[in-house]
Design a protein around this motif. Sequence first.
Motif: not given
Length: 430
Positions: A383-401
């Motif tokens: 909401d426009g303000a800086l806060a400390v949150r629980k953050v995760v990075t997701l990686s989706l690998a896929f067959d481009h065919r």
Amino acid sequence: MVDTVKEFRLPDLGEGLADADLVVWKVQVGDHLELNQVIAEVETAKATVELPSPYAGTVAELLASPGDTVPVGAPLLRITVAVPAGAESGSRTGEDAVADEEAVAEKRPQVLVGYGPGAAPISRRGTRKTTTPDSETRPPGTLVRRPDAKPGARREAKDLGVDLATVEGTGPDGVITRADVRRSADDRVLPQVSSTGDETRVPIRGIRKRSAAAVARSAFTAPHATVFLTCDATNTVELVTRLRSAPPFDGTHLTPLSVVATALMRAVADEPSLNSSWDEDSQEIVVHHRVHLGVATATDEGLKVPVVRDAHAMRLPDLAGSIAAAAGNARSGEASPRELTGSTISITNVGVFGVDAGTPILNPGEAAILAVGAITDRPWVVDGALAVRKVVTLSLAFDHRLVDGEQAGRALAAVGAVLKDPVPTLVSSP
């Protein structure tokens, strides 16, 4: 009685498994065999399997050595079997009786002990055994109990060529530990492993060998592409914490990964190309209507991918419990070959190693795999303000065919949206 020699051939051990490595013989030439007595232990790309004898008789010849790779259908050993000299009619010869018996044997299904009709779902780790399989007589269809050992001890025994049936366990309730295996290996000649002051060389075989071949084949045959998304998972972490004490989740190993898996099932329903495969022979794209979720699991034997079947039809408590059970069976070595094959899409949790993100390699034959990174406290704008949150990075690998960037992007964004606000999806999930 007339003696005849039967060949025991390596049976089909599971979907897509063309061969297996012989780990250890449980019998020697001249030994008397009872029906369903364990004769050998083999290792496939998926699991370690004990082979039962389909005949009662005497071991005539061993046709392979520990460490050999044996194709499915190839002979492993020969067994001398006594058959009645004569048939129902007194005019039939002993040769006729032998031929009849062989015809019946060919029609009889060669099932593995514990997987055939009448097999009881008995946990191997729940039973402590001090006798060897050679000393037991088992009725058809009963499950063979291996010496009770920790997974690390089983791996050590395979690397060092030690038969666990000869090792005395000193752990709780007699369980065999790594130290027990090493002690048993002292003063032995161990051709399987060569070691100098600078290095140790271990033969590439079994699960490690086939896993390496599979990922190499996948990397060079499927055009991999990967999309990434970093998202706020604070609400998911808080919800999981609350739900763990709720009655429906009592005794269930509920984690944020369970929520991610549920979100992935919803994404697959909206983007079915993620749950497809490429059939090179028929030049067809196969879209699977059922989702069998592979759960990449690190074990002492190497990477295994146990399968949660029909994951798309499960509610969160069932899916969480099934993921935990599948991974647990894979780590303990109790997963059968069937439980380690047949996935249509996979998930891997690299976050358990403290890793933020990765580019996973597709499980061969699948269109997508989702990697979940570590959930950590990071600065985030709310909401426009800086806060400390629980953050995760997701990686989706896929067959481009099979999957375009648009489809992969929508699917990954959908998973991220669930992590940000999980309640609506979990309430409406099947």
